[in-house]
Write a protein that holds these residues in place. Structure first.
Motif, PDB file in Angstrom:
ATOM      1  N   GLN A   1     -51.782   5.767  -2.388  1.00 26.82           N
ATOM      2  CA  GLN A   1     -52.051   4.357  -2.565  1.00 26.82           C
ATOM      3  C   GLN A   1     -51.150   3.534  -1.678  1.00 26.82           C
ATOM      4  O   GLN A   1     -50.554   4.040  -0.733  1.00 26.82           O
ATOM      5  N   VAL A   2     -51.015   2.247  -2.006  1.00 23.04           N
ATOM      6  CA  VAL A   2     -50.257   1.315  -1.195  1.00 23.04           C
ATOM      7  C   VAL A   2     -49.011   0.868  -1.948  1.00 23.04           C
ATOM      8  O   VAL A   2     -49.074   0.588  -3.141  1.00 23.04           O
ATOM      9  N   GLN A   3     -47.896   0.804  -1.231  1.00 20.19           N
ATOM     10  CA  GLN A   3     -46.654   0.288  -1.799  1.00 20.19           C
ATOM     11  C   GLN A   3     -46.087  -0.788  -0.904  1.00 20.19           C
ATOM     12  O   GLN A   3     -46.114  -0.657   0.328  1.00 20.19           O
ATOM     13  N   LEU A   4     -45.567  -1.836  -1.528  1.00 18.92           N
ATOM     14  CA  LEU A   4     -44.837  -2.878  -0.809  1.00 18.92           C
ATOM     15  C   LEU A   4     -43.426  -2.891  -1.379  1.00 18.92           C
ATOM     16  O   LEU A   4     -43.244  -3.080  -2.588  1.00 18.92           O
ATOM     17  N   VAL A   5     -42.446  -2.697  -0.517  1.00 15.70           N
ATOM     18  CA  VAL A   5     -41.059  -2.631  -0.964  1.00 15.70           C
ATOM     19  C   VAL A   5     -40.262  -3.741  -0.295  1.00 15.70           C
ATOM     20  O   VAL A   5     -40.158  -3.795   0.933  1.00 15.70           O
ATOM     21  N   GLU A   6     -39.728  -4.624  -1.129  1.00 13.57           N
ATOM     22  CA  GLU A   6     -38.940  -5.756  -0.644  1.00 13.57           C
ATOM     23  C   GLU A   6     -37.456  -5.409  -0.645  1.00 13.57           C
ATOM     24  O   GLU A   6     -36.994  -4.592  -1.450  1.00 13.57           O
ATOM     25  N   SER A   7     -36.716  -6.081   0.215  1.00  8.32           N
ATOM     26  CA  SER A   7     -35.265  -5.944   0.237  1.00  8.32           C
ATOM     27  C   SER A   7     -34.660  -7.213   0.808  1.00  8.32           C
ATOM     28  O   SER A   7     -35.371  -8.023   1.421  1.00  8.32           O
ATOM     29  N   GLY A   8     -33.364  -7.383   0.572  1.00  2.00           N
ATOM     30  CA  GLY A   8     -32.651  -8.486   1.185  1.00  2.00           C
ATOM     31  C   GLY A   8     -32.285  -9.627   0.258  1.00  2.00           C
ATOM     32  O   GLY A   8     -31.613 -10.572   0.680  1.00  2.00           O
ATOM     33  N   GLY A   9     -32.714  -9.572  -0.990  1.00  3.33           N
ATOM     34  CA  GLY A   9     -32.338 -10.625  -1.914  1.00  3.33           C
ATOM     35  C   GLY A   9     -30.875 -10.538  -2.295  1.00  3.33           C
ATOM     36  O   GLY A   9     -30.175  -9.592  -1.938  1.00  3.33           O
ATOM     37  N   GLY A  10     -30.415 -11.541  -3.025  1.00  2.47           N
ATOM     38  CA  GLY A  10     -29.031 -11.532  -3.465  1.00  2.47           C
ATOM     39  C   GLY A  10     -28.554 -12.899  -3.867  1.00  2.47           C
ATOM     40  O   GLY A  10     -29.350 -13.820  -4.084  1.00  2.47           O
ATOM     41  N   LEU A  11     -27.241 -13.016  -3.968  1.00  2.00           N
ATOM     42  CA  LEU A  11     -26.580 -14.262  -4.358  1.00  2.00           C
ATOM     43  C   LEU A  11     -25.923 -14.877  -3.134  1.00  2.00           C
ATOM     44  O   LEU A  11     -25.209 -14.192  -2.388  1.00  2.00           O
ATOM     45  N   VAL A  12     -26.171 -16.161  -2.933  1.00  2.00           N
ATOM     46  CA  VAL A  12     -25.610 -16.862  -1.781  1.00  2.00           C
ATOM     47  C   VAL A  12     -25.257 -18.281  -2.191  1.00  2.00           C
ATOM     48  O   VAL A  12     -25.879 -18.842  -3.108  1.00  2.00           O
ATOM     49  N   GLN A  13     -24.276 -18.860  -1.527  1.00  2.00           N
ATOM     50  CA  GLN A  13     -23.920 -20.245  -1.798  1.00  2.00           C
ATOM     51  C   GLN A  13     -24.896 -21.191  -1.109  1.00  2.00           C
ATOM     52  O   GLN A  13     -25.522 -20.835  -0.092  1.00  2.00           O
ATOM     53  N   ALA A  14     -25.004 -22.375  -1.640  1.00  2.00           N
ATOM     54  CA  ALA A  14     -25.853 -23.402  -1.030  1.00  2.00           C
ATOM     55  C   ALA A  14     -25.422 -23.612   0.416  1.00  2.00           C
ATOM     56  O   ALA A  14     -24.230 -23.652   0.727  1.00  2.00           O
ATOM     57  N   GLY A  15     -26.432 -23.721   1.288  1.00  2.00           N
ATOM     58  CA  GLY A  15     -26.170 -23.851   2.714  1.00  2.00           C
ATOM     59  C   GLY A  15     -26.161 -22.530   3.452  1.00  2.00           C
ATOM     60  O   GLY A  15     -26.168 -22.513   4.695  1.00  2.00           O
ATOM     61  N   GLY A  16     -26.158 -21.448   2.721  1.00  2.00           N
ATOM     62  CA  GLY A  16     -26.123 -20.124   3.329  1.00  2.00           C
ATOM     63  C   GLY A  16     -27.499 -19.622   3.732  1.00  2.00           C
ATOM     64  O   GLY A  16     -28.504 -20.338   3.631  1.00  2.00           O
ATOM     65  N   SER A  17     -27.535 -18.370   4.178  1.00  2.00           N
ATOM     66  CA  SER A  17     -28.765 -17.762   4.682  1.00  2.00           C
ATOM     67  C   SER A  17     -28.970 -16.378   4.083  1.00  2.00           C
ATOM     68  O   SER A  17     -28.010 -15.699   3.716  1.00  2.00           O
ATOM     69  N   LEU A  18     -30.230 -16.009   3.984  1.00  2.00           N
ATOM     70  CA  LEU A  18     -30.634 -14.660   3.610  1.00  2.00           C
ATOM     71  C   LEU A  18     -31.862 -14.287   4.411  1.00  2.00           C
ATOM     72  O   LEU A  18     -32.640 -15.164   4.815  1.00  2.00           O
ATOM     73  N   ARG A  19     -32.042 -12.988   4.607  1.00  2.00           N
ATOM     74  CA  ARG A  19     -33.251 -12.490   5.276  1.00  2.00           C
ATOM     75  C   ARG A  19     -33.917 -11.452   4.388  1.00  2.00           C
ATOM     76  O   ARG A  19     -33.320 -10.432   4.061  1.00  2.00           O
ATOM     77  N   LEU A  20     -35.148 -11.748   3.998  1.00  2.00           N
ATOM     78  CA  LEU A  20     -35.927 -10.822   3.188  1.00  2.00           C
ATOM     79  C   LEU A  20     -36.821  -9.973   4.095  1.00  2.00           C
ATOM     80  O   LEU A  20     -37.319 -10.453   5.116  1.00  2.00           O
TER      81      LEU A  20
END
Length: 121
Positions: A1-20
């Motif tokens: 079948q099909v799987q979608l696996v996410e990564s890159g979340g977390g805790l960050v301060q306001a003004g910061g950056s994340l990449r999912l």
């Protein structure tokens, strides 16, 4: 079948950056649209950004100018670069892929399991 696996979340301060990142795997013939949605506690799931196979994009007004969606068709992967994050961006972020599993199949939406993004003030 099909799987979608996410990564890159977390805790960050306001003004910061994340990449999912979200990688689709399994029985995949063609992915038309990939996207990101989010759901905050007590709220409905909402569109964040979507990208077509050709690279056309659309964004929620609340993230325009701060978030950028991109994809790598060879890797069946979609990315979400999130800059200048705000506390109101806090939510579970879900990946979506609108895809066909075989040439004769109709398109169907598949969802990832979600990744938590928390922005502290």
């Amino acid at each position: 079948q099909v799987q979608l696996v996410e990564s890159g979340g977390g805790l960050v301060q306001a003004g910061g950056s994340l990449r999912l990142s979200c990688a689709a795997s399994g029985r995949i013939f063609w992915i038309a649209v990939m996207g990101w949605y989010r759901q905050a506690p007590g709220k409905q799931r909402e569109l964040v950004a979507r990208i077509s196979r050709s690279g056309s994009t659309n964004y929620a007004d609340s993230v325009k100018g701060r978030f950028t969606i991109s994809r790598d068709n060879a890797k069946n992967t979609v990315y979400l670069q999130m800059n200048t994050l705000k506390p109101e961006d806090t939510a579970v972020y879900y990946c979506l892929a609108d895809l066909k599993t075989t040439p004769g199949a109709g398109s169907q939406d598949y969802w990832g399991q979600g990744t938590q993004v928390t922005v502290s003030s």
